[in-house]
Design a protein around this motif. Structure first.
Motif, PDB file in Angstrom:
ATOM      1  N   GLU A 141      32.859  37.593  36.405  1.00 31.26           N
ATOM      2  CA  GLU A 141      34.006  37.048  37.296  1.00 31.26           C
ATOM      3  C   GLU A 141      33.592  35.803  37.961  1.00 31.26           C
ATOM      4  O   GLU A 141      34.209  34.655  38.080  1.00 31.26           O
ATOM      5  N   GLU A 142      31.951  35.407  38.101  1.00 35.54           N
ATOM      6  CA  GLU A 142      31.603  34.393  38.663  1.00 35.54           C
ATOM      7  C   GLU A 142      31.904  33.112  37.619  1.00 35.54           C
ATOM      8  O   GLU A 142      31.983  32.015  37.693  1.00 35.54           O
ATOM      9  N   ALA A 155      34.215  33.002  35.220  1.00 32.89           N
ATOM     10  CA  ALA A 155      35.398  32.687  35.123  1.00 32.89           C
ATOM     11  C   ALA A 155      35.976  31.922  36.164  1.00 32.89           C
ATOM     12  O   ALA A 155      36.825  31.046  36.050  1.00 32.89           O
ATOM     13  N   SER A 156      35.460  32.135  37.342  1.00 40.32           N
ATOM     14  CA  SER A 156      35.853  31.304  38.544  1.00 40.32           C
ATOM     15  C   SER A 156      35.183  29.898  38.357  1.00 40.32           C
ATOM     16  O   SER A 156      35.947  28.801  38.458  1.00 40.32           O
ATOM     17  N   PHE A 157      34.081  29.996  37.774  1.00 36.76           N
ATOM     18  CA  PHE A 157      33.117  28.653  37.556  1.00 36.76           C
ATOM     19  C   PHE A 157      34.069  27.668  36.275  1.00 36.76           C
ATOM     20  O   PHE A 157      34.320  26.527  36.550  1.00 36.76           O
ATOM     21  N   ARG A 171      37.115  28.384  35.545  1.00 33.62           N
ATOM     22  CA  ARG A 171      38.740  28.460  35.797  1.00 33.62           C
ATOM     23  C   ARG A 171      39.645  29.214  34.620  1.00 33.62           C
ATOM     24  O   ARG A 171      40.554  28.696  34.032  1.00 33.62           O
ATOM     25  N   SER A 189      40.386  33.260  33.101  1.00 36.88           N
ATOM     26  CA  SER A 189      40.729  34.635  33.665  1.00 36.88           C
ATOM     27  C   SER A 189      39.425  35.336  33.037  1.00 36.88           C
ATOM     28  O   SER A 189      38.584  34.985  32.084  1.00 36.88           O
ATOM     29  N   ILE A 190      39.126  36.604  33.706  1.00 36.04           N
ATOM     30  CA  ILE A 190      37.861  37.293  33.391  1.00 36.04           C
ATOM     31  C   ILE A 190      38.446  37.827  32.160  1.00 36.04           C
ATOM     32  O   ILE A 190      37.138  37.904  31.485  1.00 36.04           O
TER      33      ILE A 190
END
Length: 550
Positions: A507-508, A510-512, A514, A516-517
């Motif tokens: 999740e981290e 994916a956020s970094f 940009r 999806s998980i």
């Protein structure tokens, strides 16, 4: 002139022979003889089997063919059982006289063979009488065997005689009959042997120059070896070379025993020679064999002949044995005393050992405790080193990234201020359509993300210059990722670069990045399936890729 040259050649040959003989080592041939004597029952058994086969053949043969079989049996028994040899010689004569097809020459040959058996049994006068009766009507076919046996009769009679100078009295006749043998001899080996014997009467070295080259070509299985080696030994004995005499007596004795001969001459003479040299044990053993075999084969005259030497050797052997027994008793007494001392010493040692054992046990426990402590310390040091390395690496990563991101953050604030000023200008111009378009435009954001990722890639590769090569080494050759162009990481490499930095949560990540998980999960799964080894250990092995020291 020719005679002088001939003498020079004979002397040269004799010297060469002497040099060769001096090089011979008697010990190997004596060990060979010891082995043959130890297995003599086996050789006797072989000869008995051969005799038994001939006896079976005799029973199955028709009467007109039995003469030849009896003649062979007489020859086979000649050196192993004198009574049986005489029996089959008498049977030969009986068959020759009774069978119509037998010629007078064959009857005469049977009588000559019987005379030989009589001589072997010590009946020399009867043997000579029988041969003297034959001589006037001697057939040409029988002349060679006749002169051979007549020569042997005179030699044996002189050898076993108790009168002084017995051989000198018959020597002229012996030489006369040997000349007759040489005159009728056809086979080369027997002719040369006879020449050597005749020469040996006056020149022993010249005689050996004839027989020694013959011996060099003979094997132990050659039936002539026993006679020729005995002749060589007798010549060496006459020359005073007892070492060479022993060698050739041993050679002859080996041939005798291996052919199942039980009437020993060479072995008896060798025993006497070895006794004179001080080898009492061998001399006793060989003389015992001679005595046992002489009794077994019925050679009574050989037994009488050995009676002179055997008591001397026997007494010397017994004295040696008694001396060894005395030495053994002294040794045993010494050993008993020594054992008592050792027992006392061992008792004291046992008590000391018991105390040492207790001290050793305590020392072992202490050592074990020290080893365990050392192990624990080593493990702790390893852990400390690992933690220090991880801390050093973490500090280096943090320092680099904090510095980088402070610069980037400062640059970002400046860009935001510039962006804010641009928005204010658009707003002051009351151009709301352009304002809305500017707010919706993502180009600035995309550019900033690209700059951010480029900064991340450059910073990471600055810390881990060989990351791509090290990571590819964990993958199968055909599945390895391409090298980054322009210092930019691919998405797959960027995901695993974040994992190497300790960001392991999808999740981290994916956020970094940009994404999806699910996309991040798929990327991770895909790369794990390309692993060279255990796919479950790929990310653990990834953490082993270290920072390259500057």
């Amino acid at each position: 002139m020719i005679n002088n040259l001939l003498k020079i050649v004979i002397v040269a040959i004799t010297l060469t022979v002497s040099i060769n003989i001096q090089a011979k080592d008697i010990n190997p041939i004596l060990r060979k003889l010891d082995d043959v004597v130890a297995h003599r029952a086996q050789y006797i058994k072989q000869k008995e089997n051969e005799i038994n086969e001939m006896k079976v053949l005799l029973q199955r043969s028709p009467r007109n063919a039995r003469y030849e079989v009896c003649d062979v049996l007489s020859d086979l028994y000649m050196g192993s059982n004198t009574d049986s040899a005489r029996h089959y010689s008498e049977l030969c004569l009986s068959l020759a006289q009774e069978t119509e097809w037998c010629s007078e020459a064959r009857i005469q040959g049977a009588r000559i063979k019987l005379a030989q058996c009589l001589a072997i049994n010590g009946l020399y006068e009867q043997a000579r009488k029988m041969l003297n009766e034959i001589e006037p009507e001697l057939f040409d076919d029988n002349k060679l065997s006749f002169y051979r046996i007549l020569t042997q009769v005179y030699i044996w009679e002189a050898e076993f005689s108790t009168l002084p100078n017995s051989y000198e009295k018959v020597e002229p006749k012996v030489l006369q009959y040997r000349d007759s043998v040489l005159h009728h001899e056809v086979e080369t080996i027997h002719r040369l042997h006879t020449e050597a014997i005749i020469k040996g009467a006056t020149d022993h070295a010249a005689a050996n120059s004839i027989v020694l080259p013959m011996l060099d070509t003979m094997s132990f299985s050659n039936p002539n070896l026993r006679f020729i080696a005995n002749t060589a030994a007798a010549n060496f004995e006459a020359l005073g070379d007892n070492e060479s005499a022993c060698y050739y007596y041993a050679l002859s004795a080996i041939s005798d025993v291996s052919q199942g001969v039980m009437e020993h001459t060479s072995l008896r003479r060798l025993a006497v020679k070895l006794f004179d040299k001080g080898d009492v044990a061998r001399a006793y053993n060989y003389m015992n064999v001679c005595m046992e075999d002489a009794k077994a084969c019925g050679a009574r005259l050989r037994t009488i002949q050995m009676a002179e030497d055997l008591p001397v050797i026997l007494n010397a052997y017994h004295e040696k044995v008694n001396s060894q027994k005395r030495s053994l008793i002294y040794t045993i007494n010494f050993l008993v005393a020594l054992l008592l001392v050792l027992a006392f010493a061992l008792y004291n040692l046992y008590k000391i050992q018991k105390r040492l054992k207790e001290a050793r046990s305590q020392l072992l426990d202490y050592n074990e405790s020290l080893r365990q402590s050392k192990h624990d310390i080593e493990q702790a040091l390893l852990e400390v080193k690992k933690v220090n390395r991880d801390l050093k690496e973490s500090n280096q990563i943090k320092q680099v990234y904090i510095t980088n991101y402070m610069k980037q953050f400062s640059t970002g604030i400046a860009k935001l201020e510039s962006y804010q000023q641009m928005i204010q200008k658009v707003a002051h111009s009351s151009n709301y359509g352009k304002l809305v378009q500017t707010i919706k435009d993502t180009q600035i954001l995309d550019n900033e993300l690209d700059v951010f990722y480029q900064s991340f890639d450059e910073t990471f590769l600055g810390l881990f210059p060989t990351f791509v090569q090290d990571f590819n080494a964990l993958l199968r050759p055909e599945e390895r990722l391409p090298e980054p162009e322009g210092g930019r990481l691919s998405t797959e490499l960027r995901i695993f670069a974040l994992i190497r930095l300790g960001i392991n949560d999808s999740e981290e990540i994916a956020s970094f990045l940009r994404y999806s998980i699910k996309t991040i999960y798929n990327y991770r799964t895909k790369i794990r399936n390309k692993a060279l080894g255990d796919r479950a250990l790929l990310e653990e092995q990834l953490m082993g890729i270290g920072i390259t020291e500057a």
